[in-house]
Design a protein around this motif. Structure first.
Motif, PDB file in Angstrom:
ATOM      1  N   PHE A   1       0.831  -1.199   0.000  1.00 58.11           N
ATOM      2  CA  PHE A   1       0.000   0.000   0.000  1.00 58.11           C
ATOM      3  C   PHE A   1       0.871   1.257   0.000  1.00 58.11           C
ATOM      4  O   PHE A   1       2.058   1.214   0.335  1.00 58.11           O
ATOM      5  N   ILE A   2       0.272   2.383  -0.343  1.00 58.56           N
ATOM      6  CA  ILE A   2       1.005   3.627  -0.566  1.00 58.56           C
ATOM      7  C   ILE A   2       1.774   4.106   0.680  1.00 58.56           C
ATOM      8  O   ILE A   2       2.881   4.622   0.562  1.00 58.56           O
ATOM      9  N   GLY A   3       1.225   3.906   1.859  1.00 63.16           N
ATOM     10  CA  GLY A   3       1.920   4.316   3.076  1.00 63.16           C
ATOM     11  C   GLY A   3       3.229   3.564   3.258  1.00 63.16           C
ATOM     12  O   GLY A   3       4.256   4.141   3.623  1.00 63.16           O
ATOM     13  N   GLU A   4       3.212   2.272   2.978  1.00 63.86           N
ATOM     14  CA  GLU A   4       4.420   1.452   3.086  1.00 63.86           C
ATOM     15  C   GLU A   4       5.417   1.831   1.992  1.00 63.86           C
ATOM     16  O   GLU A   4       6.628   1.887   2.235  1.00 63.86           O
ATOM     17  N   VAL A   5       4.914   2.110   0.805  1.00 67.09           N
ATOM     18  CA  VAL A   5       5.784   2.551  -0.292  1.00 67.09           C
ATOM     19  C   VAL A   5       6.465   3.861   0.096  1.00 67.09           C
ATOM     20  O   VAL A   5       7.664   4.039  -0.129  1.00 67.09           O
TER      21      VAL A   5
ATOM     22  N   ASN B   1       9.260   3.108   2.436  1.00 63.66           N
ATOM     23  CA  ASN B   1      10.363   2.384   1.781  1.00 63.66           C
ATOM     24  C   ASN B   1      11.151   3.236   0.796  1.00 63.66           C
ATOM     25  O   ASN B   1      12.282   2.889   0.457  1.00 63.66           O
ATOM     26  N   THR B   2      10.552   4.302   0.322  1.00 65.26           N
ATOM     27  CA  THR B   2      11.215   5.114  -0.702  1.00 65.26           C
ATOM     28  C   THR B   2      11.689   6.472  -0.198  1.00 65.26           C
ATOM     29  O   THR B   2      12.510   7.117  -0.847  1.00 65.26           O
ATOM     30  N   GLY B   3      11.143   6.939   0.919  1.00 62.46           N
ATOM     31  CA  GLY B   3      11.468   8.277   1.398  1.00 62.46           C
ATOM     32  C   GLY B   3      10.651   9.364   0.715  1.00 62.46           C
ATOM     33  O   GLY B   3      10.891  10.549   0.928  1.00 62.46           O
ATOM     34  N   LEU B   4       9.704   8.961  -0.107  1.00 69.64           N
ATOM     35  CA  LEU B   4       8.850   9.913  -0.814  1.00 69.64           C
ATOM     36  C   LEU B   4       7.544  10.110  -0.056  1.00 69.64           C
ATOM     37  O   LEU B   4       7.044   9.189   0.577  1.00 69.64           O
TER      38      LEU B   4
END
Length: 121
Positions: free
Chosen positions: A2-6, A9-12
């Motif tokens: 999901f977007i929160g985890e992404v 993981n990316t710093g974005l």
């Protein structure tokens, strides 16, 4: 993922991830209900975007670099681009080193000047 985890993981930021999706830098992710579900390949591209932006690469320039062929990221194309960025950075480094040498000459020149006494003391 999901977007929160992404985002973690990316710093974005979530807002940035949605912007990159909107601009076509990553494909629209599949949905599970109303939630976006990102693939591992999306996360890798987002990490690339994060690092490239940190290096001063614009989104417009990245748009021409992140190419998908048959639904997969063309990493060879990105690899060639990164090699060009490396050369550009090396040129900037050489220019900056020359500028630093010039400043050092100016400092040395000023340091060798006689000190003028202040008449107001």
């Amino acid at each position: 993922m999901f977007i929160g985890e992404v985002s973690k993981n990316t710093g974005l930021s979530i807002k940035a991830i949605r912007l990159y999706e909107e601009k076509g830098l990553i494909p629209a992710p599949k949905r599970r209900g109303r939630y976006r579900v990102y693939a591992a390949s999306d996360v890798e591209v987002l990490r690339l975007i994060f690092e490239a932006k940190r290096l001063g690469v614009t989104l417009a320039r990245l748009k021409n670099v992140i190419v998908y062929r048959q639904g997969e990221v063309d990493w060879q194309h990105i690899n060639h681009f990164l090699k060009r960025v490396k050369v550009e950075l090396e040129v900037q480094l050489t220019t900056i080193a020359g500028n630093i040498r010039q400043v050092e000459k100016c400092i040395a020149s000023i340091d060798s000047c006689p000190v003028i006494a202040d008449d107001n003391t």
